[in-house]
Motif scaffolding. Sequence first.
Motif, PDB file in Angstrom:
ATOM      1  N   ASN A   1     -57.093  11.392 -28.140  1.00 25.10           N
ATOM      2  CA  ASN A   1     -56.142  11.025 -29.191  1.00 25.10           C
ATOM      3  C   ASN A   1     -56.456   9.650 -29.775  1.00 25.10           C
ATOM      4  N   TRP A   2     -56.818   8.689 -28.912  1.00 22.57           N
ATOM      5  CA  TRP A   2     -57.121   7.346 -29.416  1.00 22.57           C
ATOM      6  C   TRP A   2     -58.380   7.347 -30.272  1.00 22.57           C
ATOM      7  N   THR A   3     -59.360   8.141 -29.880  1.00 22.96           N
ATOM      8  CA  THR A   3     -60.590   8.249 -30.675  1.00 22.96           C
ATOM      9  C   THR A   3     -60.286   8.854 -32.036  1.00 22.96           C
ATOM     10  N   VAL A   4     -59.543   9.949 -32.044  1.00 23.74           N
ATOM     11  CA  VAL A   4     -59.175  10.598 -33.302  1.00 23.74           C
ATOM     12  C   VAL A   4     -58.321   9.650 -34.149  1.00 23.74           C
ATOM     13  N   ARG A   5     -57.382   8.958 -33.521  1.00 24.84           N
ATOM     14  CA  ARG A   5     -56.534   8.001 -34.257  1.00 24.84           C
ATOM     15  C   ARG A   5     -57.398   6.932 -34.924  1.00 24.84           C
ATOM     16  N   ASN A   6     -58.355   6.389 -34.167  1.00 27.23           N
ATOM     17  CA  ASN A   6     -59.227   5.354 -34.730  1.00 27.23           C
ATOM     18  C   ASN A   6     -60.052   5.890 -35.897  1.00 27.23           C
ATOM     19  N   GLU A   7     -60.466   7.140 -35.808  1.00 30.92           N
ATOM     20  CA  GLU A   7     -61.210   7.744 -36.918  1.00 30.92           C
ATOM     21  C   GLU A   7     -60.309   7.902 -38.143  1.00 30.92           C
ATOM     22  N   TRP A   8     -59.056   8.305 -37.923  1.00 34.81           N
ATOM     23  CA  TRP A   8     -58.110   8.403 -39.034  1.00 34.81           C
ATOM     24  C   TRP A   8     -57.845   7.031 -39.641  1.00 34.81           C
ATOM     25  N   LEU A   9     -57.673   6.024 -38.800  1.00 39.55           N
ATOM     26  CA  LEU A   9     -57.432   4.679 -39.319  1.00 39.55           C
ATOM     27  C   LEU A   9     -58.609   4.206 -40.165  1.00 39.55           C
ATOM     28  N   ALA A  10     -59.829   4.515 -39.737  1.00 36.55           N
ATOM     29  CA  ALA A  10     -61.023   4.133 -40.503  1.00 36.55           C
ATOM     30  C   ALA A  10     -61.037   4.829 -41.867  1.00 36.55           C
ATOM     31  N   ILE A  11     -60.686   6.095 -41.882  1.00 35.26           N
ATOM     32  CA  ILE A  11     -60.622   6.831 -43.154  1.00 35.26           C
ATOM     33  C   ILE A  11     -59.530   6.235 -44.043  1.00 35.26           C
ATOM     34  N   CYS A  12     -58.385   5.974 -43.455  1.00 32.14           N
ATOM     35  CA  CYS A  12     -57.236   5.511 -44.237  1.00 32.14           C
ATOM     36  C   CYS A  12     -57.411   4.089 -44.750  1.00 32.14           C
ATOM     37  N   GLU A  13     -58.258   3.298 -44.108  1.00 30.73           N
ATOM     38  CA  GLU A  13     -58.534   1.946 -44.612  1.00 30.73           C
ATOM     39  C   GLU A  13     -59.128   1.987 -46.017  1.00 30.73           C
ATOM     40  N   LYS A  14     -59.761   3.094 -46.362  1.00 27.79           N
ATOM     41  CA  LYS A  14     -60.413   3.235 -47.668  1.00 27.79           C
ATOM     42  C   LYS A  14     -59.455   3.736 -48.748  1.00 27.79           C
TER      43      LYS A  14
ATOM     44  N   ARG B   1     -46.391   5.906 -42.982  1.00 31.20           N
ATOM     45  CA  ARG B   1     -45.222   6.073 -42.113  1.00 31.20           C
ATOM     46  C   ARG B   1     -45.526   7.000 -40.937  1.00 31.20           C
ATOM     47  N   THR B   2     -46.336   8.025 -41.170  1.00 30.04           N
ATOM     48  CA  THR B   2     -46.682   8.953 -40.096  1.00 30.04           C
ATOM     49  C   THR B   2     -47.546   8.259 -39.042  1.00 30.04           C
ATOM     50  N   LEU B   3     -48.515   7.471 -39.473  1.00 31.37           N
ATOM     51  CA  LEU B   3     -49.347   6.732 -38.510  1.00 31.37           C
ATOM     52  C   LEU B   3     -48.500   5.735 -37.713  1.00 31.37           C
ATOM     53  N   PHE B   4     -47.602   5.028 -38.392  1.00 32.90           N
ATOM     54  CA  PHE B   4     -46.700   4.107 -37.697  1.00 32.90           C
ATOM     55  C   PHE B   4     -45.876   4.865 -36.657  1.00 32.90           C
TER      56      PHE B   4
ATOM     57  N   ILE C   1     -51.008  15.015 -31.664  1.00 24.94           N
ATOM     58  CA  ILE C   1     -51.840  16.104 -32.176  1.00 24.94           C
ATOM     59  C   ILE C   1     -51.125  16.814 -33.323  1.00 24.94           C
ATOM     60  N   HIS C   2     -49.826  17.030 -33.180  1.00 28.34           N
ATOM     61  CA  HIS C   2     -49.028  17.649 -34.244  1.00 28.34           C
ATOM     62  C   HIS C   2     -49.143  16.849 -35.543  1.00 28.34           C
ATOM     63  N   HIS C   3     -48.927  15.553 -35.458  1.00 25.68           N
ATOM     64  CA  HIS C   3     -48.966  14.729 -36.665  1.00 25.68           C
ATOM     65  C   HIS C   3     -50.379  14.584 -37.223  1.00 25.68           C
ATOM     66  N   MET C   4     -51.392  14.636 -36.370  1.00 28.17           N
ATOM     67  CA  MET C   4     -52.766  14.590 -36.864  1.00 28.17           C
ATOM     68  C   MET C   4     -53.065  15.839 -37.701  1.00 28.17           C
ATOM     69  N   GLY C   5     -52.456  16.951 -37.326  1.00 29.19           N
ATOM     70  CA  GLY C   5     -52.591  18.156 -38.134  1.00 29.19           C
ATOM     71  C   GLY C   5     -51.989  17.961 -39.517  1.00 29.19           C
ATOM     72  N   GLN C   6     -50.848  17.277 -39.577  1.00 34.69           N
ATOM     73  CA  GLN C   6     -50.244  16.989 -40.875  1.00 34.69           C
ATOM     74  C   GLN C   6     -51.151  16.093 -41.712  1.00 34.69           C
ATOM     75  N   LEU C   7     -51.747  15.092 -41.074  1.00 32.25           N
ATOM     76  CA  LEU C   7     -52.680  14.216 -41.795  1.00 32.25           C
ATOM     77  C   LEU C   7     -53.862  15.013 -42.342  1.00 32.25           C
TER      78      LEU C   7
ATOM     79  N   ILE D   1     -60.234  14.691 -49.182  1.00 29.58           N
ATOM     80  CA  ILE D   1     -60.916  13.988 -48.089  1.00 29.58           C
ATOM     81  C   ILE D   1     -61.138  14.960 -46.933  1.00 29.58           C
ATOM     82  N   GLU D   2     -62.308  14.902 -46.344  1.00 28.78           N
ATOM     83  CA  GLU D   2     -62.606  15.714 -45.164  1.00 28.78           C
ATOM     84  C   GLU D   2     -61.808  15.161 -43.986  1.00 28.78           C
ATOM     85  N   PRO D   3     -60.983  15.975 -43.344  1.00 20.39           N
ATOM     86  CA  PRO D   3     -60.188  15.475 -42.206  1.00 20.39           C
ATOM     87  C   PRO D   3     -61.057  15.186 -40.987  1.00 20.39           C
ATOM     88  N   VAL D   4     -60.522  14.402 -40.103  1.00 19.14           N
ATOM     89  CA  VAL D   4     -61.165  14.118 -38.821  1.00 19.14           C
ATOM     90  C   VAL D   4     -61.235  15.420 -38.034  1.00 19.14           C
ATOM     91  N   SER D   5     -62.341  15.649 -37.373  1.00 16.08           N
ATOM     92  CA  SER D   5     -62.503  16.855 -36.563  1.00 16.08           C
ATOM     93  C   SER D   5     -61.524  16.840 -35.389  1.00 16.08           C
TER      94      SER D   5
END
Length: 148
Positions: free
Chosen positions: A8-21, A40-43, A121-127, A136-140
């Motif tokens: 989850n932390w790895t996937v979160r960090n990948e999402w944060l990297a994408i969202c920084e852009k 708000r969802t990431l928070f 994991i639920h919220h990552m699906g929403q992202l 944007i291609e979602p995180v795997s």
Amino acid sequence: MRKLFQYNWTVRNEWLAICEKLSREELTKSRTGGMESILRTLFHIIDVEISWARAILGKADVLHAESDYASIQDLRKLSEQYREDVIQAVSGKGTDLVKPGWMDQTFHKDDILRHILAHEIHHMGQLSVWAREIGIEPVSANVISRQQ
């Protein structure tokens, strides 16, 4: 369970990297589902993890003002700031029966840990859905072939 938290932390960090852009407008745009925006969802994901981990450890909940976390960099800092509490909770520290300060119910620690995992994991699906909507291609979500 530790491996799933690391996932989850790895996937979160990948999402944060994408969202920084992404632009501030895209991060805060009102969307259907989740917490109604990417930011708000990431928070929410991070805040929930921290609150439950601290409850397991018998520590007071820290009430974070969402308005204090207006950027992805702010969220990254928040995620890392309380990581040690989460690691301790996952590593077996704390009590087996937990009564969070914001609820009247008592829960078993293992159930809380599974809840934290499923919640993220639920919220990552929403992202992922929102990412596709904006091109944007979602995180795997792949667990098996992911490098940890």
